[in-house]
Design a protein around this motif. Structure first.
Motif, PDB file in Angstrom:
ATOM      1  N   SER A  21       0.842  -1.196   0.000  1.00  0.00           N
ATOM      2  CA  SER A  21       0.000   0.000   0.000  1.00  0.00           C
ATOM      3  C   SER A  21       0.878   1.247   0.000  1.00  0.00           C
ATOM      4  O   SER A  21       2.092   1.172   0.197  1.00  0.00           O
ATOM      5  CB  SER A  21      -0.881   0.014   1.258  1.00  0.00           C
ATOM      6  N   TRP A  22       0.242   2.396  -0.197  1.00  0.00           N
ATOM      7  CA  TRP A  22       0.957   3.659  -0.089  1.00  0.00           C
ATOM      8  C   TRP A  22       1.534   3.814   1.316  1.00  0.00           C
ATOM      9  O   TRP A  22       2.623   4.334   1.501  1.00  0.00           O
ATOM     10  CB  TRP A  22       0.038   4.842  -0.401  1.00  0.00           C
ATOM     11  N   GLN A  23       0.804   3.338   2.313  1.00  0.00           N
ATOM     12  CA  GLN A  23       1.267   3.439   3.698  1.00  0.00           C
ATOM     13  C   GLN A  23       2.550   2.609   3.898  1.00  0.00           C
ATOM     14  O   GLN A  23       3.502   3.074   4.513  1.00  0.00           O
ATOM     15  CB  GLN A  23       0.172   2.982   4.643  1.00  0.00           C
ATOM     16  N   ASP A  24       2.577   1.387   3.361  1.00  0.00           N
ATOM     17  CA  ASP A  24       3.789   0.561   3.425  1.00  0.00           C
ATOM     18  C   ASP A  24       4.945   1.228   2.685  1.00  0.00           C
ATOM     19  O   ASP A  24       6.077   1.254   3.170  1.00  0.00           O
ATOM     20  CB  ASP A  24       3.550  -0.797   2.762  1.00  0.00           C
ATOM     21  N   GLU A  51       5.785  14.000   8.955  1.00  0.00           N
ATOM     22  CA  GLU A  51       4.784  15.044   8.709  1.00  0.00           C
ATOM     23  C   GLU A  51       4.267  14.948   7.273  1.00  0.00           C
ATOM     24  O   GLU A  51       3.058  15.057   7.031  1.00  0.00           O
ATOM     25  CB  GLU A  51       5.371  16.427   8.985  1.00  0.00           C
ATOM     26  N   ALA A  52       5.151  14.725   6.309  1.00  0.00           N
ATOM     27  CA  ALA A  52       4.710  14.556   4.914  1.00  0.00           C
ATOM     28  C   ALA A  52       3.803  13.333   4.796  1.00  0.00           C
ATOM     29  O   ALA A  52       2.766  13.383   4.118  1.00  0.00           O
ATOM     30  CB  ALA A  52       5.917  14.424   3.997  1.00  0.00           C
ATOM     31  N   GLY A  61      -7.427  15.454  -0.941  1.00  0.00           N
ATOM     32  CA  GLY A  61      -6.950  15.599  -2.312  1.00  0.00           C
ATOM     33  C   GLY A  61      -5.664  14.840  -2.592  1.00  0.00           C
ATOM     34  O   GLY A  61      -5.150  14.874  -3.710  1.00  0.00           O
ATOM     35  N   SER A  62      -5.142  14.139  -1.604  1.00  0.00           N
ATOM     36  CA  SER A  62      -3.877  13.427  -1.757  1.00  0.00           C
ATOM     37  C   SER A  62      -3.981  12.319  -2.802  1.00  0.00           C
ATOM     38  O   SER A  62      -4.939  11.548  -2.810  1.00  0.00           O
ATOM     39  CB  SER A  62      -3.470  12.803  -0.417  1.00  0.00           C
ATOM     40  N   PRO A  63      -2.969  12.192  -3.664  1.00  0.00           N
ATOM     41  CA  PRO A  63      -2.996  11.082  -4.619  1.00  0.00           C
ATOM     42  C   PRO A  63      -2.944   9.734  -3.907  1.00  0.00           C
ATOM     43  O   PRO A  63      -3.436   8.743  -4.427  1.00  0.00           O
ATOM     44  CB  PRO A  63      -1.743  11.305  -5.474  1.00  0.00           C
ATOM     45  N   TRP A  64      -2.372   9.690  -2.713  1.00  0.00           N
ATOM     46  CA  TRP A  64      -2.296   8.433  -1.976  1.00  0.00           C
ATOM     47  C   TRP A  64      -3.674   7.957  -1.536  1.00  0.00           C
ATOM     48  O   TRP A  64      -3.859   6.777  -1.274  1.00  0.00           O
ATOM     49  CB  TRP A  64      -1.391   8.570  -0.770  1.00  0.00           C
ATOM     50  N   LEU A  65      -4.632   8.858  -1.469  1.00  0.00           N
ATOM     51  CA  LEU A  65      -5.993   8.468  -1.133  1.00  0.00           C
ATOM     52  C   LEU A  65      -6.872   8.329  -2.365  1.00  0.00           C
ATOM     53  O   LEU A  65      -7.987   7.811  -2.282  1.00  0.00           O
ATOM     54  CB  LEU A  65      -6.616   9.481  -0.165  1.00  0.00           C
TER      55      LEU A  65
END
Length: 70
Positions: A21-24, A51-52, A61-65
């Motif tokens: 995932s983006w989180q990983d 923080e980023a 609006g984040s592309p990760w979401l």
């Protein structure tokens, strides 16, 4: 331009094989960057990257979401 595009596509494929995932992806990036730039300690580079990460994981609006990781 094609070289840059090819490098980005290859990096994306490698990330998709290594992370779920983006989180990983973010956790691995933060750890690697901190180890490299903070002399293997959790200093200023770590706090800036966390923080980023927080922003990218919470801003609507984040592309990760909005962009699927795979």
């Amino acid at each position: 331009m094609w070289e840059a595009e090819s490098a980005v596509i290859d990096a994306g494929r490698s990330a998709a094989l290594s992370c779920r995932s983006w989180q990983d992806f973010s956790a691995g990036y933060i750890l690697g960057r901190s180890l490299h730039f903070d002399e293997e300690e959790f200093g200023e580079w770590y706090t800036d990257m966390v923080e980023a990460h927080r922003i990218l994981m919470s801003d609507p609006g984040s592309p990760w979401l909005n962009v699927p990781f795979r």
